[in-house]
Design an enzyme around this catalytic site. Sequence first.
Site, mmCIF file in Angstrom:
data_model
loop_
_atom_site.group_PDB
_atom_site.id
_atom_site.type_symbol
_atom_site.label_atom_id
_atom_site.label_comp_id
_atom_site.label_asym_id
_atom_site.label_seq_id
_atom_site.Cartn_x
_atom_site.Cartn_y
_atom_site.Cartn_z
ATOM 1 N N LYS A 188 -1.576 20.309 -6.130
ATOM 2 C CA LYS A 188 -2.922 19.422 -6.018
ATOM 3 C C LYS A 188 -1.987 18.802 -3.889
ATOM 4 C CE LYS A 188 -1.491 15.101 -7.006
ATOM 5 N NZ LYS A 188 -1.375 14.106 -5.746
ATOM 6 N N ASN A 189 -0.570 18.805 -3.960
ATOM 7 C CA ASN A 189 -0.081 18.146 -2.916
ATOM 8 C C ASN A 189 0.264 19.049 -1.012
ATOM 9 O OD1 ASN A 189 0.817 16.108 -4.447
ATOM 10 N ND2 ASN A 189 2.984 16.504 -4.578
ATOM 11 N N CYS B 144 -1.276 6.347 -6.569
ATOM 12 C CA CYS B 144 -0.037 5.876 -8.319
ATOM 13 C C CYS B 144 0.370 4.925 -7.821
ATOM 14 C CB CYS B 144 0.862 6.841 -8.533
ATOM 15 S SG CYS B 144 0.254 8.441 -9.691
ATOM 16 N N ARG C 230 4.931 1.804 -1.866
ATOM 17 C CA ARG C 230 5.005 3.320 -1.309
ATOM 18 C C ARG C 230 4.452 2.700 0.355
ATOM 19 N NH1 ARG C 230 2.167 7.559 -5.057
ATOM 20 N NH2 ARG C 230 3.094 8.610 -3.656
ATOM 21 N N ASP D 162 8.592 14.094 -9.120
ATOM 22 C CA ASP D 162 7.234 14.594 -9.700
ATOM 23 C C ASP D 162 7.633 15.117 -11.192
ATOM 24 O OD1 ASP D 162 5.989 13.114 -7.695
ATOM 25 O OD2 ASP D 162 5.200 14.999 -6.795
ATOM 26 N N ARG E 19 -6.168 13.512 -11.917
ATOM 27 C CA ARG E 19 -5.754 13.180 -10.653
ATOM 28 C C ARG E 19 -5.310 14.537 -9.941
ATOM 29 N NH1 ARG E 19 -2.241 8.647 -8.735
ATOM 30 N NH2 ARG E 19 -2.808 10.527 -6.686
HETATM 31 C C1 UD1 Z 1 4.912 13.385 -1.919
HETATM 32 C C2 UD1 Z 1 3.365 13.944 -3.393
HETATM 33 C C3 UD1 Z 1 4.390 13.436 -3.753
HETATM 34 C C4 UD1 Z 1 5.826 13.274 -4.163
HETATM 35 C C5 UD1 Z 1 6.539 12.999 -3.003
HETATM 36 C C6 UD1 Z 1 8.211 12.920 -2.863
HETATM 37 C C7 UD1 Z 1 1.662 14.457 -1.706
HETATM 38 C C8 UD1 Z 1 0.316 14.551 -1.998
HETATM 39 N N1 UD1 Z 1 2.737 13.543 -2.693
HETATM 40 O O1 UD1 Z 1 4.229 11.891 -1.886
HETATM 41 O O2 UD1 Z 1 3.690 13.433 -5.313
HETATM 42 O O3 UD1 Z 1 6.297 11.927 -5.693
HETATM 43 O O4 UD1 Z 1 5.815 13.686 -2.112
HETATM 44 O O5 UD1 Z 1 8.650 14.525 -3.357
HETATM 45 O O6 UD1 Z 1 2.156 15.574 -1.598
HETATM 46 N N2 UD1 Z 1 9.172 6.196 1.921
HETATM 47 C C9 UD1 Z 1 9.429 5.433 3.081
HETATM 48 N N3 UD1 Z 1 8.521 4.954 4.249
HETATM 49 C C10 UD1 Z 1 7.550 6.176 4.415
HETATM 50 C C11 UD1 Z 1 7.017 7.133 3.700
HETATM 51 C C12 UD1 Z 1 7.905 7.200 2.358
HETATM 52 O O7 UD1 Z 1 9.697 4.512 2.968
HETATM 53 O O8 UD1 Z 1 6.994 5.504 5.657
HETATM 54 C C13 UD1 Z 1 9.970 6.352 0.645
HETATM 55 C C14 UD1 Z 1 9.191 6.346 -0.317
HETATM 56 O O9 UD1 Z 1 8.846 4.626 -0.587
HETATM 57 C C15 UD1 Z 1 9.613 6.923 -0.676
HETATM 58 C C16 UD1 Z 1 9.942 8.099 -0.065
HETATM 59 O O10 UD1 Z 1 10.497 7.779 0.465
HETATM 60 O O11 UD1 Z 1 10.768 6.535 -1.875
HETATM 61 C C17 UD1 Z 1 9.601 9.743 -0.560
HETATM 62 O O12 UD1 Z 1 8.244 9.487 0.185
HETATM 63 P P1 UD1 Z 1 6.936 10.468 0.954
HETATM 64 O O13 UD1 Z 1 8.294 12.123 0.733
HETATM 65 O O14 UD1 Z 1 7.188 10.705 1.846
HETATM 66 O O15 UD1 Z 1 6.428 10.942 -0.974
HETATM 67 P P2 UD1 Z 1 4.625 10.994 -0.110
HETATM 68 O O16 UD1 Z 1 4.431 11.878 0.742
HETATM 69 O O17 UD1 Z 1 4.752 9.705 -0.739
#
Ligand code: UD1
Length: 416
Positions: A21-22, A115, A120, A304, A396
């Site tokens: 998915k990711n 989720c 986030r 995850d 999902r």
């Molecule tokens: C992706 C994955 C998700 C996985 C996560 C961490 C997809 C579609 N989803 O989510 O399944 O759980 O990586 O491996 O690929 N953060 C900030 N500011 C930002 C962005 C992130 O503070 O602008 C923080 C988030 O709150 C979190 C951490 O960084 O604490 C990691 O988030 P991130 O790596 O961005 O996860 P996603 O890309 O949302």
Amino acid sequence: MKYIITGGYKIDGKISVDCAKNAYLPILAGSIMCNGEILLHKCPKFSDVENMCSILKTLGLKLKSEGDTLVIDGSNAKPNFVPVETAKLLRSSIFTMGAMLARFRRARLAYPGGCDIGLRPINLHLKGLRAMGVKITENHGILNCDASNLHGGRVVLDFPSVGATENLMMCATLGHEHTTILNVAREPEIVDLANFLNSCGAKISGAGTSTIEIEGVEKLGGTEYTPIGDRIIAGTYLIAAAITGGRIEVSGCNPQFFASLIDKLQYSGCVLTVKDDKIYLRSPKILKSVGFVETATYPGFPTDLQAQILTMLTVSRGCSVVQENLFESRYKFVPELIKMGANVITRERTAIIEGVPYLSGAEVYAKDLRGGASLVLAGLNAHGYTTVHDIMHIERGYCDLDKALSSLGACVKKVD
Ligand code: UD1
């Protein structure tokens, strides 16, 4: 919809995993930047993928299915508004921003959903895009982005966010400049997105390391591509076998992508054998606790898979500690596990688990995708019947989980 699980059946068999998915979601967003025809093979039937396809249609892309291949024509794509009803369907709607800015130099979209696992924010996406010259204004939850002065240079991420890495990488792909992005995430799905974009004509190097270099190109064409297998689903199946005292062969995903899980499973007494993209697991009579598990960015233990391993530890002999370092609210499944007899205490981001001999069936509610899947794992182990409600969260990111587990010897039924 709900799953009704009769516990106590051992998992025993072979299974191949769907595409990740990711990986699929950012690749779908990346197709917004392409002019030629794209053939994306092995399209998984996850609701997140269906929702991302709806967003692409909103943006004027034409999509059709030929068997399990998705055929995408982006020649008439437009930077249409992505409204809140669509953007809130999934977190990955934010990926369309980088892709639209690259191709059209403008984008207008609502804040993403996804989720409910805590805050986030998208500050890292926005900060990185601004460092590349994108003007962004935020009004009433709508992001208005103007990239008419988009430029290359050096961008440093404060934290290696997966989504921010993918968004910035896409935004820098089209143009005439060179962009270096430092402190990026190194997840295999980022490498897959880079490989996909390169197969369309992009010039991206360094994906999989902490620095990505992008040489802007004038345009992207079409391609034929099969995204990587889902390491989280592969891990979920391995844990399903372990928690039922069974055995399994999982194929379709490079086991190197979940080496941190393999390590923990070996520690718990499981015997694992790896050959190419296949992994074989045989579980011990009694699982042992694994001491300490903390989630981290890749190649650390994936957040995850935190809920699934925690669930396994509830029936592993001894005491274990789990620390969730990525998301602030990822223990919503724990009160449901406690209803099933698990002995778990959570304090902020730490969970302390004292293994019990077995769980007992109960009525439980999925609150999010991975936590929901772990309740199914708990049901496989439990004595008696377990009903997992609200399985739309699970769907999902898992396709026909009931059928997949039943084909391996479990008893899982999906009912209205
Ligand atoms: C992706 C994955 C998700 C996985 C996560 C961490 C997809 C579609 N989803 O989510 O399944 O759980 O990586 O491996 O690929 N953060 C900030 N500011 C930002 C962005 C992130 O503070 O602008 C923080 C988030 O709150 C979190 C951490 O960084 O604490 C990691 O988030 P991130 O790596 O961005 O996860 P996603 O890309 O949302």
